[in-house]
Design an enzyme around this catalytic site. Structure first.
Site, mmCIF file in Angstrom:
data_model
loop_
_atom_site.group_PDB
_atom_site.id
_atom_site.type_symbol
_atom_site.label_atom_id
_atom_site.label_comp_id
_atom_site.label_asym_id
_atom_site.label_seq_id
_atom_site.Cartn_x
_atom_site.Cartn_y
_atom_site.Cartn_z
ATOM 1 C CG ASP A 180 2.978 -119.267 22.367
ATOM 2 O OD1 ASP A 180 4.303 -118.999 21.831
ATOM 3 O OD2 ASP A 180 2.327 -118.513 23.236
ATOM 4 C CE LYS B 254 2.660 -114.627 19.987
ATOM 5 N NZ LYS B 254 3.984 -114.886 20.399
ATOM 6 C CG LEU C 207 16.297 -117.699 12.203
ATOM 7 C CD1 LEU C 207 14.862 -118.083 12.624
ATOM 8 C CD2 LEU C 207 16.380 -118.125 10.829
ATOM 9 C CD GLU D 136 14.149 -109.328 16.284
ATOM 10 O OE1 GLU D 136 13.183 -108.582 15.931
ATOM 11 O OE2 GLU D 136 14.634 -109.607 17.351
ATOM 12 N N GLY E 261 21.824 -103.826 20.124
ATOM 13 C CA GLY E 261 20.851 -104.097 20.904
ATOM 14 C C GLY E 261 19.970 -105.274 20.222
ATOM 15 C CB CYS F 42 20.486 -112.060 19.215
ATOM 16 S SG CYS F 42 19.314 -113.081 18.475
ATOM 17 C CE LYS G 96 18.439 -114.200 24.410
ATOM 18 N NZ LYS G 96 18.942 -115.703 24.141
ATOM 19 C CE LYS H 95 17.508 -106.387 12.464
ATOM 20 N NZ LYS H 95 18.271 -107.474 11.735
ATOM 21 N NE ARG I 71 12.404 -109.182 21.594
ATOM 22 C CZ ARG I 71 12.652 -110.333 21.223
ATOM 23 N NH1 ARG I 71 12.300 -111.517 21.842
ATOM 24 N NH2 ARG I 71 12.413 -110.745 19.919
#
Length: 428
Positions: A33, A38, A151, A153, A255, A258, A261, A319, A326
């Site tokens: 990364d 991080k 996946l 979240e 929202g 995923c 977008k 959620k 985001r």
């Protein structure tokens, strides 16, 4: 199968989950990364993502030597069998996915990867990206395979290790089968297809789920108008196995990282290909309308004007079960309320006060949102909100009104405490 040497580029929730889970399946994984801080934290097995089971897998992988973290584009990439790209593809100004991070990684690794290496695109990318990546690499001794992620979240580890399906797209059958073998330990059904079809599966799936959510949110408005109960309606719908009960819960809108977008990206692709897609366009427009409908509910609940009204907000993440803000409809509603002149006090179990800087006040305890509030609005379906001491909350508010956009709270308990309860999709 024998342990493979895997590199994962990108340590976001998709990349980190991919790296940790492949290490759990017995492979040797290096995760890279550009965020050096991080990388340093992950090398110490410190995970700040709110993802159940992920911290434990990272700790196990690091401790057992199967998982390493390095910054940038390391020389270790010259000694791997697979490179998974899990870098961001955010929405660009035109609504299309921004592929600059994908292209940058391909350009920087082109001359570093060993012959026979398979480049696997895990990032969500528009149709044609895998073919474009092959051209950008310009090496006949490298294969490029699409392998979209599915996946959720808050369930990422479970979804990776026990997936409903694995989708692999390539025009090179041998390379596709090599990628397929990496998932042997999951027992999942595998779809092997062309790269364009695999890329489209991801968008098609997410956009269909968004359509279900927009549909049920409009249906909930109709229920309110005709004195029907959205819970009963969706229960009756969900028992039809052609429909199913998933994604039939109304809310303040959809929202996250995923759905917004991906719906915009697929619509952009459709427009570019001159394919009219009114159903998808209506799905997006309905979602925009939904957050404004929530604001209208709150405005009506406080007497017609939000100027100077103190509002308590329960939930900010898109959620429950995640710390992701985001494209959160809860945040959008909060911003619209603030813009209309309301004074907001908000609480979310995964959003500490020092994480947010803006016009609303974020507190570290749920009961604090009630103090002096003319209304409380529930925007995220955190289970703990249903268990709050509502009698205590009623003592703190200026006006005992709750707008429950998630149909989460126990109606009898809340009403017994003295609150007027306004619930999405329920009779007035």
């Amino acid at each position: 199968m024998a342990a493979q040497r895997i590199a994962v580029v990108g340590a976001g929730y998709v990349g980190l989950t991919t790296a940790a889970c492949f290490a759990r399946l017995g492979h040797r994984v290096v995760c890279t990364d550009i965020d050096e801080a991080k990388v340093a934290a992950l090398s110490r097995a410190e995970v700040d993502a709110h993802e159940p089971g992920l911290a434990e897998l990272v700790e196990q992988g690091v401790r057992e030597g199967r998982l390493r973290f390095v910054p940038g584009i390391p020389v270790e990439l010259s000694d791997v069998d697979f490179v998974f790209l899990a870098v961001p593809t955010p929405t660009g100004k035109d609504g299309a996915a921004d592929l600059s991070a994908v292209e940058d990684v391909l350009t920087r690794t082109r001359d570093l990867l060993p012959p026979g290496c398979v480049v696997v695109i895990k990032s969500t990318v528009p149709v044609g990206t895998t073919a474009r990546a092959r051209r950008l690499l310009g090496r006949s001794d490298l294969a490029v395979v699409a392998n979209p992620e599915f996946l959720r979240e808050g369930h990422a580890v479970e979804d990776f290790l026990h997936p409903q399906r694995v989708v692999i797209g390539s025009e090179d059958e041998a390379s596709a089968q090599r990628v397929r073998s990496l998932y042997d330990g999951t027992g999942a059904p595998v779809v092997v297809t062309g790269s364009a079809s695999a890329e489209l599966v991801k968008y098609a799936s997410n956009c269909f789920l968004a359509m279900k959510l927009s549909y049920v949110n409009t249906l909930s408005e109709l229920c309110e108008r005709v004195d029907a109960d959205i819970d009963d309606v969706t229960e009756g719908m969900g028992l039809d196995d052609r429909i199913g009960s998933a994604f039939l819960a109304p809310g303040p809108g959809w929202g996250g990282s995923c759905l917004p977008k991906d719906t915009r990206a697929l619509l952009s692709t459709s427009d570019a290909m001159r394919v009219d897609f009114p159903l998808l366009r209506a799905t997006i427009d309905t979602n925009t309308r939904q957050v404004r409908r929530v604001v209208d509910k709150v405005r009506a609940a406080v007497g017609g004007t939000l100027a100077g009204a103190r509002i308590g907000v329960l939930g900010l993440t898109f959620k429950a079960g995640t710390d992701d803000l985001r494209d959160s409809p809860a945040m959008t509603v909060a911003h619209l309320l603030t813009r209309a002149g309301a004074e907001l006090t908000a609480y979310d179990p995964c959003v500490p006060p020092d994480r947010y800087s803006g016009p609303m006040r974020v507190v570290d305890a749920a009961h604090l949102v009630a103090k002096g509030a003319r209304a409380i609005v529930v925007l995220t379906e955190w289970p703990e909100f249903a268990e709050l001491d509502w009698a205590r909350m009623a003592e703190e508010v200026w006006q005992p009104v709750i707008v429950d956009t998630r149909d989460l709270l126990p109606a009898k308990k809340v009403q017994a405490a003295g609150f007027r309860l306004i619930v999405t999709g329920k009779p007035g």
